[in-house]
Design an enzyme around this catalytic site. Sequence first.
Site: not given
Length: 337
Positions: A26, A28, A53, A83, A108, A195, A252
Amino acid sequence: MAKIYYQDSVNPSEFSTQKVAVIGFGSQGHAHALNLKDNGVDVCVGLAAGSKSVCRAEEFGLTVMPTAEAAKWADVMMFCTPDVPMRKIYAQDVAPNLRAGQLILFAHGFNIHYGLIDPPANVDVAMIAPKGPGHRLRAEYVAGAGMPALVAVHQNATGSALERALGYAWGIGCLKAGVLETTFKEETETDLFGEQAVLCGGLSELITAGFETLVEAGYQPEAAYFECLHEVKLITDLLYVGGLSYMRYSISDTAEWGDYTAGKKVIGPESRAAMKAILEEIQSGKFAQDWIAEDENGRPNMAANRKKGRAHQIEEVGKKLRGMMPFMETKEVPEGS
């Protein structure tokens, strides 16, 4: 002081002899596999039989194996799957095929930190977590640069888990930008908090609330869109290259004064209390339990929220306005997603 590793931290020739399997292809996974391939590493992609895939990975010139075969073949495995399904993939295809001395890597820390995956004591377990989405990891590599990453060691069976993990970081190009040493606990909890409270949940709700406030007050939706969503990129680009101080220097004086006077009214004590509550749910594991239950129940709440969000006026207005900007490479959510 945080420990940060760079190119001189590894001997590339030592890692380049390793056989590496990237599990998943995917966001990553595709970037990891292609960066490793371009760096001369012997890499394959591990995918379930019948995965959509497979053809895509093969079109990039990558070797594809069923996940179980990849686990047998590899010296190093990197999990780049979502996950929640990850623990089933590990239990069914990886765990039965492990051998002593292999290195299991994660992008992760979710599954290790919450105890969903418990590798045997005779393998190294570590993490290389690039700090950005896969398409950026790939783009930075192709441009000759790199993306920062985090490294952590959970289990050091061979005595060289950190060195091997840093070798992988070299393989995907992250050592060019720097790799920060951390723990699975710190990476998981800070990543989920960022997140939810800031990058996705907090920012999405802030943008939507600002848009709705202006529209309800009688302002044109198009003007509200420009002010509350479109210009976010202009500010985040300044933050990215120079932090809060450079952003305030670049805008500004009126905008800077409004930053100081209004910011704490919007993100006040109630918002900070909510952030602490969010962090507590992450630390206790409640968020993980709730998310796993949602996923295993077919994601009914996720689907309802997606449908509601995509039907919001801000999305309709934005699509029309982006279509009037020929300089912009616009993106749409694929049908059926």
